[in-house]
Scaffold this active site. Structure first.
Site, PDB file in Angstrom:
ATOM      1  N   ASN A 195       3.585  -2.393  11.823  1.00  0.00           N
ATOM      2  CA  ASN A 195       4.179  -2.257  13.155  1.00  0.00           C
ATOM      3  C   ASN A 195       5.601  -1.699  13.092  1.00  0.00           C
ATOM      4  O   ASN A 195       6.074  -1.116  14.074  1.00  0.00           O
ATOM      5  CB  ASN A 195       4.114  -3.602  13.884  1.00  0.00           C
ATOM      6  N   GLU A 196       6.251  -1.847  11.936  1.00  0.00           N
ATOM      7  CA  GLU A 196       7.576  -1.227  11.796  1.00  0.00           C
ATOM      8  C   GLU A 196       7.425   0.302  11.848  1.00  0.00           C
ATOM      9  O   GLU A 196       8.215   0.995  12.490  1.00  0.00           O
ATOM     10  CB  GLU A 196       8.227  -1.654  10.470  1.00  0.00           C
TER      11      GLU A 196
ATOM     12  N   GLN B  97     -12.350   2.115   3.328  1.00  0.00           N
ATOM     13  CA  GLN B  97     -11.294   3.086   3.498  1.00  0.00           C
ATOM     14  C   GLN B  97     -10.379   3.071   2.276  1.00  0.00           C
ATOM     15  O   GLN B  97      -9.942   2.004   1.868  1.00  0.00           O
ATOM     16  CB  GLN B  97     -10.535   2.691   4.762  1.00  0.00           C
ATOM     17  N   GLY B  98     -10.111   4.224   1.710  1.00  0.00           N
ATOM     18  CA  GLY B  98      -9.233   4.289   0.540  1.00  0.00           C
ATOM     19  C   GLY B  98      -7.959   5.039   0.815  1.00  0.00           C
ATOM     20  O   GLY B  98      -7.790   6.174   0.389  1.00  0.00           O
TER      21      GLY B  98
ATOM     22  N   GLU C 239      -7.791   4.672  14.465  1.00  0.00           N
ATOM     23  CA  GLU C 239      -7.633   3.282  14.057  1.00  0.00           C
ATOM     24  C   GLU C 239      -6.588   2.569  14.902  1.00  0.00           C
ATOM     25  O   GLU C 239      -6.747   1.422  15.286  1.00  0.00           O
ATOM     26  CB  GLU C 239      -7.238   3.243  12.580  1.00  0.00           C
TER      27      GLU C 239
ATOM     28  N   SER D  95      -4.492   3.131   1.007  1.00  0.00           N
ATOM     29  CA  SER D  95      -3.365   2.533   0.289  1.00  0.00           C
ATOM     30  C   SER D  95      -3.520   2.615  -1.223  1.00  0.00           C
ATOM     31  O   SER D  95      -4.617   2.529  -1.767  1.00  0.00           O
ATOM     32  CB  SER D  95      -3.228   1.060   0.680  1.00  0.00           C
TER      33      SER D  95
END
Lengths: 372, 400
Positions: free
Chosen positions: B383-384, B131-132, B251, B134
Site C-alpha cells: 500500500n505504500e 504467480q512468479g 490484481e 517477487s
C-alpha cells in the site's frame, strides 16, 4: 444499471462550475468576510453577482414544478450542482433555497390545497414565496424543529415548525430578536439562532399541521443533509487542488516538497477518502429522488432512505475534514494565514461537517438501523 | 442524435435472471460445512473438486467466452456472480491467480494457439497457475528482477535460472507465470520477458513453507537451467514489463476483488455484532464504540460497492480507470483488515481461539480471515507503493 450523473445533471453542474469560475472566485467569498467585519447582515445580491447569475441559469428554481415556473428537476439531477456550489464555497444561500426549501414549498402548496383549511393570508404568502423563488427575489430558509441554527440569516421567507403546525413567515418583517445572527468561524456564513418566542405565529401563518406535512418535512431534512454532504465533497476538490499545486512548486532541501513520501501519502489518503465519499452522496440523492431500482431489495439496508442519507453525510463529513487537515499540514505555515485562500474552504468545511449532523451522529443513526 | 443518459439503478431482466439462476445453483451446491483451507494439501484437493463442479455447471469463469467454458457474462453480471458467490459463503477460489490474473493477460497478449491451449484447462482447474513476480531482491521494487532467461537457439527456446518467492499456493500449482530478464544489459523495466512455465519441468524445484496464518501454501521456486519453448513466451520478448503491468492492474482493481466479497464479510460482521457471540441485543447501547466500528466497516463496504458500480459504468462508457485502480486496492485491503479486527474485538478473549478449540466461535474463522486480510496491504504492490502511485499518477506530484 448506470451509476453516474445523468447527461443533464452533469451538463448543469459543468455550466454552474464555469459560471462560478467567473462570478464567484475566492475574492467574492472574501467580500462576504469583509462585510462581516462591520455587520452580520447578508450583503445585498447585486445584478452582476453569483445569486443573479444562478437565478438566470435556472438553478434557484430548478426543482420547482414546471407549472409554477420551475424546471421540474429531481434532486438527483442537482447533486452535481450542489458539489460545485460547495467547491466555490459560495456564500449565497442557493443550496438552502433551491434544493431544500423550494421543493418543500411546492409540496406544501399541494398539501395546503388538498386540506383546504389554511388562511387566505398564508395561501397568498405561499404563492408569493413561490413567485419569489422563480424570480430570484428572495431566499427561503427552513428552520428545523429543535434549536439548530438557521443557515440563512436574512431569508425572505422562513418555514418554521412550531406547536404542531407548519408556518410560513415573511422574513422581511420579522419582529426584533426573532432571528439573531451568530458570528461563525467562517466569515462568509450567515447563520442565526431562531427564537420562536419572538415570532408572531398564529392561524394566519399556519400552512397545515405537522402530521399532514410529515413526509414532505422529513424529505426536506434529508435533502438538506445530502446537499450538505455534496457541498463537502465539492469543498474537498479545491483544497486538494490548491495543495497539489503548492507542494509541486514549494521547494525545500533542493526539491519540491511534494516529492517527499510523507507528503505524498497524506495527500493520497485524503484523495482516497474523498473519492470514496462521492458515490454514497450521489446514491443517497438517487434514493431520495426515487430513481427506478433504488427500491430493489438487493440494496439491503442501504436502500432505506435514512441509511443512505446518513451513510453519505458521515462519509462526506469525514472525508472533507481529512482533506482539510492534510491540506493545511502540507501547506505548512502559508496555509496558516488568512492571506492564503485555503482557509476560506477549510473553515466552510469545519462548519458544514457538523451542520445537518456530524459524522458520529449519522453513524449512530446507521448503527441503530443495522444493529437494532 | 445521441440518447440522453440517465441515472439507472435497476438491474435489467437478463441480469435478474442471471442472478436467480446463480443464486439457486449456489444454494443447491455450496458445501454446508466450510471446506478445509485451500492453502493446505488436504484442503487444496477438496477445493479442486469444488472448482471442477463449478466448471461443469459453467460457473467457473462466467465472464469468459462460451468456447472456453464461460458464459460471456458482462461486467455487471460478473459483479452479480461475485455478490451471490460470497453471499452464499462459497469456498475461496484456488484457481483465482490463473483465471483472474493470467487469463486477462492471455486474452490481451496471447496467440490464438496459447489461448486454446491454456484457457480451457485453466477454467477446468486441470492446470493450476501461480504467480512468479517477487524475488528475494525484488518485491515492491519489481523492476529489480534478477531471474534470467538465456536463449537456447538450438533447442528453440529459453533456459531459466534464478529464484522466485512468496509464491501463493506455489506448493500445489502446476504452472507458474512470471517475469525473467532476457536482456542482461538492459536497465530495470526493459529487457524483461513474460514466461509461462510448467512446474514439473526439469530444473524447477518448488519448496513450500509455512505462512503467518499457519497454512503451507507459500513457496519459493528455484530455476536451474529449466527449458521452456518459444511458445511459452506471452507477448513480445523484452517487452514483459508492459504485459505484466496489464496483469497487476487487474490484481489491484476490479477483477481480483469484487465488492461482493466485502459486503458479504461486512454483513457477517453485523450478524456477529447482533449475536450472543458479539454484543447481543441492544448492541448500540452495550458498546457504542464497538457498534460504531461495526458501522464504519459496513459503511466502507457499501462505499466500495457503490464506487465499483460507478467504476464499471465508467469502463462500460469508455472511461477506463487507469492509475485510479490503486485507490481501489488501498480501499479494499484496508477495509478487509478493519472488518477482521472489529470482529476480533467483538469476540473479545475468545478471538484467539482457533480451529480445534471447543470454545472457538465459528471454528476460529474470524482470526483466520483477519490473518488473511493482513496480507492484503502487502501483496499486489504494497500500500505504500499504491500511495506513491496515487500521489504521482492520479494527483500529479513529482516523482523525485
Amino acid at each position: 444499471m448506470r451509476f453516474a450523473l445523468s447527461d443533464d445533471g452533469l451538463g448543469f453542474a459543468d455550466a454552474v462550475r464555469d459560471a462560478l469560475g467567473s462570478v464567484a472566485p475566492p475574492a467574492h467569498v472574501r467580500r462576504w468576510w469583509d462585510a462581516a467585519e462591520t455587520s452580520l447582515v447578508t450583503p445585498p445580491f447585486t445584478g452582476d453577482g453569483p445569486w443573479q447569475a444562478l437565478v438566470d441559469m435556472g438553478v434557484v428554481s430548478a426543482c420547482l414544478p414546471g407549472d409554477v415556473g420551475g424546471a421540474g428537476l429531481r434532486f438527483v439531477e442537482m447533486v452535481g450542482v450542489c458539489e460545485e456550489l460547495g467547491a466555490a464555497a459560495l456564500p449565497e444561500p442557493v443550496v438552502a433555497t433551491a434544493v431544500v426549501a423550494a421543493p418543500l414549498l411546492a409540496d406544501l402548496a399541494q398539501i395546503v390545497d388538498g386540506v383546504g383549511e389554511a388562511s387566505p393570508e398564508v395561501v397568498e404568502a405561499l404563492e408569493q414565496a413561490l413567485d419569489d423563488v422563480v424570480a430570484g427575489a428572495a431566499a427561503v430558509a427552513v428552520a428545523p424543529q429543535d434549536d439548530t441554527l438557521v443557515e440563512c440569516a436574512d431569508a425572505g421567507w422562513l418555514l418554521v415548525e412550531a406547536d404542531g403546525g407548519l408556518h410560513l413567515v415573511d422574513g422581511r418583517s420579522l419582529p426584533a430578536n426573532a432571528l439573531v445572527p451568530q458570528r461563525s468561524v467562517d466569515g462568509a456564513r450567515r447563520v442565526a439562532r431562531l427564537d420562536r418566542a419572538h415570532l408572531d405565529l398564529s392561524a394566519a401563518t399556519q400552512l397545515c399541521g405537522t402530521g399532514e406535512a410529515a413526509t414532505a418535512w422529513v424529505a426536506a431534512r434529508r435533502r438538506a443533509e445530502v446537499a450538505c454532504a455534496a457541498q463537502l465533497v465539492g469543498l474537498g476538490r479545491p483544497m486538494l487542488a490548491l495543495t497539489v499545486d503548492y507542494v509541486n512548486q514549494r521547494r525545500q532541501f533542493g526539491v519540491p516538497v511534494g516529492s517527499f513520501q510523507a507528503v505524498k501519502h497524506q495527500l493520497a489518503d485524503a484523495a482516497l477518502h474523498l473519492e470514496f465519499a462521492v458515490p454514497p452522496v450521489r446514491f443517497a440523492a438517487a434514493v431520495l429522488s426515487g430513481v427506478e431500482g433504488t427500491e430493489d431489495a438487493e440494496w439491503g439496508p442501504l436502500g432505506e432512505p435514512q441509511v443512505a442519507v446518513s451513510t453519505a453525510k458521515a462519509a462526506a463529513s469525514d472525508a472533507a475534514e481529512q482533506v482539510a487537515a492534510a491540506a493545511l499540514q502540507c501547506h505548512g505555515a502559508i496555509g496558516y494565514t488568512v492571506e492564503h485562500d485555503l482557509h476560506l474552504y477549510m473553515k466552510r468545511t469545519w462548519a458544514l461537517a457538523r451542520s445537518h449532523g456530524d459524522a458520529a451522529t449519522h453513524r449512530s443513526i446507521v448503527a441503530t438501523h443495522l444493529l437494532r | 442524435m445521441r440518447q440522453t443518459r440517465r441515472v439507472e439503478l435497476r438491474w435489467n431482466d437478463t441480469e435478474r435472471d442471471f442472478r436467480d439462476e446463480c443464486r439457486s445453483w449456489l444454494s443447491d451446491h455450496v458445501p454446508s460445512r466450510p471446506l478445509p483451507s485451500g492453502d493446505t494439501a488436504e484442503g487444496f484437493a477438496a477445493h479442486l473438486e469444488w472448482e471442477q463442479q463449478l466448471f461443469e455447471a459453467r460457473w467457473a469463469v462466467v465472464s469468459w467466452p462460451e468456447r472456453y467454458g464461460g458464459r460471456d457474462a458482462s461486467l455487471w453480471e460478473w459483479l452479480i456472480f461475485e455478490e451471490e458467490y460470497y453471499r452464499a459463503g462459497a469456498p475461496q477460489r484456488v484457481t483465482q491467480n490463473g483465471i483472474f490474473l493470467l487469463a486477462p493477460t492471455l486474452f490481451e497478449f496471447g496467440t490464438p494457439e496459447q489461448q486454446n491451449r491454456f484457457l480451457p484447462r485453466m477454467a477446468a482447474a486441470e492446470d493450476l497457475w501461480c504467480q512468479g513476480w517477487s524475488e528475494p531482491e525484488a518485491g515492491s521494487d519489481l523492476a529489480g528482477i534478477r531471474s534470467r532467461a538465456v536463449r537456447d537457439e538450438e533447442a528453440g527456446g529459453w533456459r531459466l535460472s534464478g529464484q522466485k518467492t512468496w509464491t501463493t499456493r506455489g506448493a500445489f500449482c502446476t504452472h507458474l507465470f512470471g517475469l525473467f530478464r532476457t536482456d542482461p544489459e538492459a536497465e530495470r523495466h526493459k529487457g524483461l520477458t513474460y514466461f509461462m512455465v510448467p512446474l514439473d519441468a526439469e530444473g524447477v524445484t518448488v519448496r513450500g513453507f509455512g505462512r503467518l496464518d499457519g497454512d503451507e501454501g507459500f513457496a519459493e521456486v528455484f530455476f536451474d537451467g529449466a527449458f521452456v519453448g518459444d511458445d511459452m513466451v506471452l507477448g513480445e520478448v523484452d517487452r514483459g514489463w508492459s504485459v505484466a503491468m496489464a496483469t497487476t492492474s487487474s490484481e489491484r482493481g476490479l477483477t481480483l476483488r469484487a465488492p461482493g466479497r466485502f459486503t458479504a464479510s461486512a454483513s457477517r460482521l453485523v450478524d456477529l455484532a447482533r449475536s450472543r457471540d458479539g454484543l447481543g441485543d441492544g448492541s448500540t447501547e452495550r458498546s457504542p464504540v464497538l457498534a460504531d466500528e461495526v458501522t464504519r466497516a459496513w459503511m466502507d463496504a457499501q462505499a466500495y460497492r457503490l464506487y465499483t458500480l460507478a467504476d464499471v459504468t465508467d469502463i462500460v462508457e469508455g472511461r477506463p480507470p487507469g492509475a485510479r485502480s490503486s485507490l481501489n486496492k488501498l480501499w479494499w485491503s484496508e477495509l478487509d483488515v478493519h472488518i477482521g479486527r472489529t470482529a476480533l474485538d467483538l469476540l473479545g478473549e475468545r478471538a484467539e481461539l482457533v480451529e480445534g478449540a471447543e470454545e472457538a466461535v465459528a471454528g476460529g474463522a474470524w482470526m483466520k480471515a483477519y490473518q488473511f486480510a493482513l496480507s492484503g496491504p502487502i501483496y499486489a504492490g504494497t500500500n505504500e507503493i499504491q500511495r506513491n502511485i496515487v500521489a504521482e499518477r492520479v494527483l500529479g506530484l513529482p516523482r523525485r
